[in-house]
Design a protein around this motif. Structure first.
Motif, PDB file in Angstrom:
ATOM      1  N   ALA A   1       0.923  -1.081  -0.064  1.00  0.00           N
ATOM      2  CA  ALA A   1       0.141   0.032  -0.061  1.00  0.00           C
ATOM      3  C   ALA A   1       0.777   1.295  -0.120  1.00  0.00           C
ATOM      4  CB  ALA A   1      -0.905  -0.061   1.285  1.00  0.00           C
ATOM      5  N   LEU A   2       1.913   1.113   0.637  1.00  0.00           N
ATOM      6  CA  LEU A   2       2.860   2.434   0.748  1.00  0.00           C
ATOM      7  C   LEU A   2       3.506   2.757  -0.476  1.00  0.00           C
ATOM      8  CD1 LEU A   2       4.333   1.963   4.353  1.00  0.00           C
ATOM      9  CD2 LEU A   2       2.893   3.826   3.563  1.00  0.00           C
ATOM     10  N   ARG A   3       3.813   1.612  -1.108  1.00  0.00           N
ATOM     11  CA  ARG A   3       4.581   1.682  -2.577  1.00  0.00           C
ATOM     12  C   ARG A   3       3.476   2.283  -3.379  1.00  0.00           C
ATOM     13  NH1 ARG A   3       6.734  -4.270  -3.388  1.00  0.00           N
ATOM     14  NH2 ARG A   3       6.721  -3.763  -5.431  1.00  0.00           N
ATOM     15  N   ARG A   4       2.252   1.776  -3.704  1.00  0.00           N
ATOM     16  CA  ARG A   4       1.381   2.146  -4.360  1.00  0.00           C
ATOM     17  C   ARG A   4       1.026   3.649  -4.153  1.00  0.00           C
ATOM     18  NH1 ARG A   4      -3.636  -0.389  -6.418  1.00  0.00           N
ATOM     19  NH2 ARG A   4      -4.363   1.099  -7.878  1.00  0.00           N
ATOM     20  N   GLY A   5       0.911   4.260  -2.770  1.00  0.00           N
ATOM     21  CA  GLY A   5       0.857   5.575  -2.383  1.00  0.00           C
ATOM     22  C   GLY A   5       1.747   6.631  -3.009  1.00  0.00           C
ATOM     23  N   THR A   6       2.951   5.806  -2.737  1.00  0.00           N
ATOM     24  CA  THR A   6       4.237   6.710  -3.263  1.00  0.00           C
ATOM     25  C   THR A   6       4.214   6.793  -4.719  1.00  0.00           C
ATOM     26  OG1 THR A   6       5.679   5.750  -1.275  1.00  0.00           O
ATOM     27  CG2 THR A   6       6.939   6.588  -3.181  1.00  0.00           C
ATOM     28  N   ASP A   7       3.966   5.865  -5.439  1.00  0.00           N
ATOM     29  CA  ASP A   7       3.933   6.186  -6.853  1.00  0.00           C
ATOM     30  C   ASP A   7       2.932   7.185  -7.137  1.00  0.00           C
ATOM     31  OD1 ASP A   7       5.607   4.018  -7.027  1.00  0.00           O
ATOM     32  OD2 ASP A   7       4.089   2.502  -7.670  1.00  0.00           O
TER      33      ASP A   7
ATOM     34  N   TYR B   1      10.290  11.435   3.836  1.00  0.00           N
ATOM     35  CA  TYR B   1      11.319  11.122   2.854  1.00  0.00           C
ATOM     36  C   TYR B   1      11.299  12.336   1.533  1.00  0.00           C
ATOM     37  CZ  TYR B   1      10.835   6.353   4.836  1.00  0.00           C
ATOM     38  OH  TYR B   1      11.054   5.212   5.411  1.00  0.00           O
ATOM     39  N   PRO B   2      12.482  12.540   1.173  1.00  0.00           N
ATOM     40  CA  PRO B   2      12.575  13.445  -0.215  1.00  0.00           C
ATOM     41  C   PRO B   2      12.088  12.427  -1.155  1.00  0.00           C
ATOM     42  CG  PRO B   2      14.636  12.690   0.347  1.00  0.00           C
ATOM     43  CD  PRO B   2      13.660  12.281   1.612  1.00  0.00           C
ATOM     44  N   ALA B   3      11.003  12.772  -1.921  1.00  0.00           N
ATOM     45  CA  ALA B   3      10.187  11.962  -2.835  1.00  0.00           C
ATOM     46  C   ALA B   3      11.161  11.614  -3.912  1.00  0.00           C
ATOM     47  CB  ALA B   3       9.156  13.099  -3.661  1.00  0.00           C
ATOM     48  N   LYS B   4      12.271  12.240  -4.553  1.00  0.00           N
ATOM     49  CA  LYS B   4      12.849  11.860  -5.662  1.00  0.00           C
ATOM     50  C   LYS B   4      13.683  10.733  -5.427  1.00  0.00           C
ATOM     51  CE  LYS B   4      15.997  13.418  -9.382  1.00  0.00           C
ATOM     52  NZ  LYS B   4      16.839  14.599 -10.033  1.00  0.00           N
ATOM     53  N   PRO B   5      14.522  10.685  -4.282  1.00  0.00           N
ATOM     54  CA  PRO B   5      15.282   9.546  -4.118  1.00  0.00           C
ATOM     55  C   PRO B   5      14.631   8.147  -3.839  1.00  0.00           C
ATOM     56  CG  PRO B   5      15.776  11.115  -2.438  1.00  0.00           C
ATOM     57  CD  PRO B   5      14.759  11.760  -3.415  1.00  0.00           C
ATOM     58  N   LEU B   6      13.275   8.529  -2.964  1.00  0.00           N
ATOM     59  CA  LEU B   6      12.303   7.515  -2.567  1.00  0.00           C
ATOM     60  C   LEU B   6      11.730   6.653  -3.779  1.00  0.00           C
ATOM     61  CD1 LEU B   6      10.822   5.879  -0.299  1.00  0.00           C
ATOM     62  CD2 LEU B   6       9.246   7.671  -0.608  1.00  0.00           C
ATOM     63  N   LYS B   7      11.475   7.575  -4.661  1.00  0.00           N
ATOM     64  CA  LYS B   7      10.861   7.082  -6.019  1.00  0.00           C
ATOM     65  C   LYS B   7      11.705   6.186  -6.815  1.00  0.00           C
ATOM     66  CE  LYS B   7       6.944  10.055  -6.456  1.00  0.00           C
ATOM     67  NZ  LYS B   7       5.824   9.343  -7.188  1.00  0.00           N
ATOM     68  N   GLN B   8      13.012   6.635  -6.708  1.00  0.00           N
ATOM     69  CA  GLN B   8      14.114   5.951  -7.474  1.00  0.00           C
ATOM     70  C   GLN B   8      14.432   4.607  -7.060  1.00  0.00           C
ATOM     71  OE1 GLN B   8      17.260   8.768  -7.349  1.00  0.00           O
ATOM     72  NE2 GLN B   8      16.525   9.810  -9.358  1.00  0.00           N
ATOM     73  N   LEU B   9      13.949   4.276  -5.855  1.00  0.00           N
ATOM     74  CA  LEU B   9      14.276   2.922  -5.373  1.00  0.00           C
ATOM     75  C   LEU B   9      13.552   1.733  -5.893  1.00  0.00           C
ATOM     76  CD1 LEU B   9      14.515   3.572  -1.152  1.00  0.00           C
ATOM     77  CD2 LEU B   9      16.446   3.561  -2.779  1.00  0.00           C
ATOM     78  N   LYS B  10      14.057   0.754  -6.139  1.00  0.00           N
ATOM     79  CA  LYS B  10      13.445  -0.377  -6.704  1.00  0.00           C
ATOM     80  C   LYS B  10      12.993  -1.440  -5.560  1.00  0.00           C
ATOM     81  CE  LYS B  10      16.133  -0.384 -11.179  1.00  0.00           C
ATOM     82  NZ  LYS B  10      16.786  -1.191 -12.204  1.00  0.00           N
ATOM     83  N   LEU B  11      11.948  -0.834  -5.041  1.00  0.00           N
ATOM     84  CA  LEU B  11      11.335  -1.696  -3.679  1.00  0.00           C
ATOM     85  C   LEU B  11      10.759  -2.968  -4.072  1.00  0.00           C
ATOM     86  CD1 LEU B  11       9.897   1.471  -2.120  1.00  0.00           C
ATOM     87  CD2 LEU B  11      12.202   0.313  -1.512  1.00  0.00           C
TER      88      LEU B  11
ATOM     89  N   HIS C   1      12.240  -1.110   6.626  1.00  0.00           N
ATOM     90  CA  HIS C   1      13.597  -1.645   6.623  1.00  0.00           C
ATOM     91  C   HIS C   1      14.224  -1.704   5.494  1.00  0.00           C
ATOM     92  CE1 HIS C   1      12.101  -2.481  10.864  1.00  0.00           C
ATOM     93  NE2 HIS C   1      11.451  -3.281  10.226  1.00  0.00           N
ATOM     94  N   GLU C   2      13.480  -2.028   4.471  1.00  0.00           N
ATOM     95  CA  GLU C   2      14.446  -2.033   3.107  1.00  0.00           C
ATOM     96  C   GLU C   2      14.588  -0.682   2.694  1.00  0.00           C
ATOM     97  OE1 GLU C   2      13.313  -3.108  -1.622  1.00  0.00           O
ATOM     98  OE2 GLU C   2      11.773  -3.704   0.133  1.00  0.00           O
ATOM     99  N   ILE C   3      13.621   0.118   2.838  1.00  0.00           N
ATOM    100  CA  ILE C   3      13.640   1.595   2.519  1.00  0.00           C
ATOM    101  C   ILE C   3      14.845   2.358   3.459  1.00  0.00           C
ATOM    102  CG2 ILE C   3      12.827   4.085   2.516  1.00  0.00           C
ATOM    103  CD1 ILE C   3      10.310   2.616   1.951  1.00  0.00           C
TER     104      ILE C   3
END
Length: 239
Positions: A73-79, A171-181, A190-192
């Motif tokens: 859900a967090l990944r979907r919301g971040t996208d 989190y700053p959005a740009k580096p967070l969105k660049q992660l391949k989660l 913990h992965e993030i």
């Protein structure tokens, strides 16, 4: 003004989600130079969570079916987030949006990632006691588990890390969105954390209020999630 995207994962939170949205809408972050974007990801709820969220036209609602886990859900919301910063906010009332300005203030020190520190907040409110940072309503086991996971992560990444299990993370959005989660449960936090440390981002923290709820009240994290957290940190530190 910069935009703060508040991402709220929700699973069967009909009893709490309305009050949480009201609290987010109420908090003043304009004084900190931000406007709000609120995104609620309804993660396959079987109660009236969706109906409650639809009462608020200011909120972007994403329905995720079937239930896929808090991390998914967090990944979907971040996208879906369009802000300059993304803030993870649990849907229950364990964490108070009134602490947003405190987290945003830490950005002025140069930190790029800011975690709410529950232990420091509890000490500020109740004093140190026998178990420093343990809320009176919290049992010793989850308090101790959080410390173990924090120490384990600090050892592996080579830095003292913030409160890992906090429900307020900025989190700053740009580096967070660049992660391949990859993870989908509670271990996403913990992965993030490990991946952003490995990317060289600077972390900070701020004391926050904490009002723990019990399993009977809807708390969903379980002891096995602690074991998964330890493995996740190890896995992504060396992957």
């Amino acid at each position: 003004m910069r935009v703060l995207s508040v991402v709220v994962p929700a699973y069967n939170e009909e009893a709490f989600i309305g009050a949480m949205i009201e609290a987010i809408l109420k908090v003043d972050i304009e004084s900190s130079g931000f406007t709000k974007e609120i995104i609620v990801v309804n993660d396959g709820s079987k109660d009236g969570t969706e109906a409650v969220v639809r009462r608020y036209p200011q909120v972007k609602l994403i329905n995720q079916q079937p239930n896929q886990g808090r991390g998914a859900a967090l990944r979907r919301g971040t996208d879906a987030a369009t802000g300059d910063y993304v803030l993870f906010q649990d849907a229950d009332l364990e964490y108070d949006p009134a602490d947003y300005p405190a987290l945003l203030a830490v950005l002025k020190s140069g930190d790029r990632v800011v975690y709410g520190n529950r232990l420091a907040g509890v000490i500020r409110e109740f004093g140190r006691g026998i178990f420093p940072g343990k809320h009176p309503r919290q049992s010793v086991a989850p308090w101790g588990a959080a410390l173990v996971i924090r120490a384990w992560t600090s050892l592996l990444v080579g830095h003292w890390v913030p409160d890992m299990y906090t429900g307020l993370k900025l989190y700053p959005a740009k580096p967070l969105k660049q992660l391949k989660l990859e993870t989908s449960g509670f271990e996403l936090d913990h992965e993030i954390t490990v991946k952003l440390y490995r990317a060289g981002l600077k972390f900070g923290e701020a004391p926050i209020r904490y009002n723990p709820r019990s399993v009977e009240e809807g708390k969903k994290i379980r002891p096995m999630d602690g074991i998964i957290a330890l493995w996740t940190v190890f896995r992504y530190r060396f992957k």
